[in-house]
Each structure stands twice: as structure tokens, then as C-alpha cells.
Design an enzyme around this catalytic site. Sequence first.
Site, PDB file in Angstrom:
ATOM      1  N   TYR A  85     -14.539  26.718  -0.365  1.00 19.90           N
ATOM      2  CA  TYR A  85     -14.457  25.256  -0.482  1.00 19.90           C
ATOM      3  C   TYR A  85     -13.387  24.803  -1.466  1.00 19.90           C
ATOM      4  CZ  TYR A  85     -18.095  26.410  -3.957  1.00 19.90           C
ATOM      5  OH  TYR A  85     -18.817  26.981  -4.953  1.00 19.90           O
ATOM      6  N   LYS A 138     -11.917   4.242   1.638  1.00 19.08           N
ATOM      7  CA  LYS A 138     -10.774   3.520   1.081  1.00 19.08           C
ATOM      8  C   LYS A 138     -11.340   2.387   0.214  1.00 19.08           C
ATOM      9  CE  LYS A 138      -6.395   1.442   2.549  1.00 19.08           C
ATOM     10  NZ  LYS A 138      -5.557   1.077   3.709  1.00 19.08           N
ATOM     11  N   GLU A 175      -8.035   6.004  10.199  1.00 21.62           N
ATOM     12  CA  GLU A 175      -8.458   6.744  11.384  1.00 21.62           C
ATOM     13  C   GLU A 175      -7.533   7.939  11.625  1.00 21.62           C
ATOM     14  OE1 GLU A 175      -9.917   2.502  12.046  1.00 21.62           O
ATOM     15  OE2 GLU A 175      -8.199   3.472  11.101  1.00 21.62           O
ATOM     16  N   GLU A 186       0.832  -1.197   0.000  1.00 25.70           N
ATOM     17  CA  GLU A 186       0.000   0.000   0.000  1.00 25.70           C
ATOM     18  C   GLU A 186       0.872   1.255   0.000  1.00 25.70           C
ATOM     19  OE1 GLU A 186      -4.014  -0.576   2.309  1.00 25.70           O
ATOM     20  OE2 GLU A 186      -2.358  -1.323   3.557  1.00 25.70           O
TER      21      GLU A 186
END
Length: 121
Positions: free
Chosen positions: A54, A99, A74, A22
Site C-alpha cells: 500500500y 475535491k 471523473e 484551478e
Amino acid sequence: MTDRIELTGLRAYGWHGVYDFEREQGQEFVVDAVLELDLAPAAGSDEVTDTVHYGELADRLVAVVTGEPVNLIETLADRLVEVCLADRRVHAATVTVHKPEAPVPHTFADVAVTMRRTRNP
């Protein structure tokens, strides 16, 4: 507070995860951010300086996703929610990190973590 700015489906490529592959190959992450703030000043003035821009928020969030790798989404979500709360006008922020290419050995639609934080008094 009932006023909100929502930025959903923000896509960025990052190298987060607990597995070496990853970190080496990277993958796409999708971010949803909801900011709770008083939009009356912006509605009254019609000036972008009286609200959270934004587009600039999106730039800052993408910089975090594409930046320093972390093991857990997290941790990534925590960093992103802190970016949202950096603007003193934001009373609370909710961030969801998706994810969709997570290394799960089963068919799935999404893996996501959602965090909501409020400004400390």
C-alpha cells in the site's frame, strides 16, 4: 471476493479543474482506494511480496494526482482506478476522489466522484 485493502484519506496537491485559476493555483485532492483481491497468499506467507504494497500504491496514486492536469475529477478517478487495477492480483477497485475546495459558491462539506471497476476477464 471479500478481502480488501483500503487506503483512505490520501492527500495530494494537483492542478485539475475546468477553470484557469484551478490550473494556476492548484488545490488539495483526497483519494480513497479500495482494492478487492485474495489476501490468503499474503496471510499464509507473511510476505509483502504476496500482496499489494500500500505504500507503493500510495506513491503511484499521488503521482497521478500531482501529474498531468485534467478538467474533471471523473477523468482523474478513472486514471486512479486504472493504477489500482494494474496489479493483476486486484479483481476490482473502487476509487473516490474528493475535491474539498471545489469552486462551489455555497457552503458544502465535500464534492466527490466514486468509480468502481472490475478486471476484464
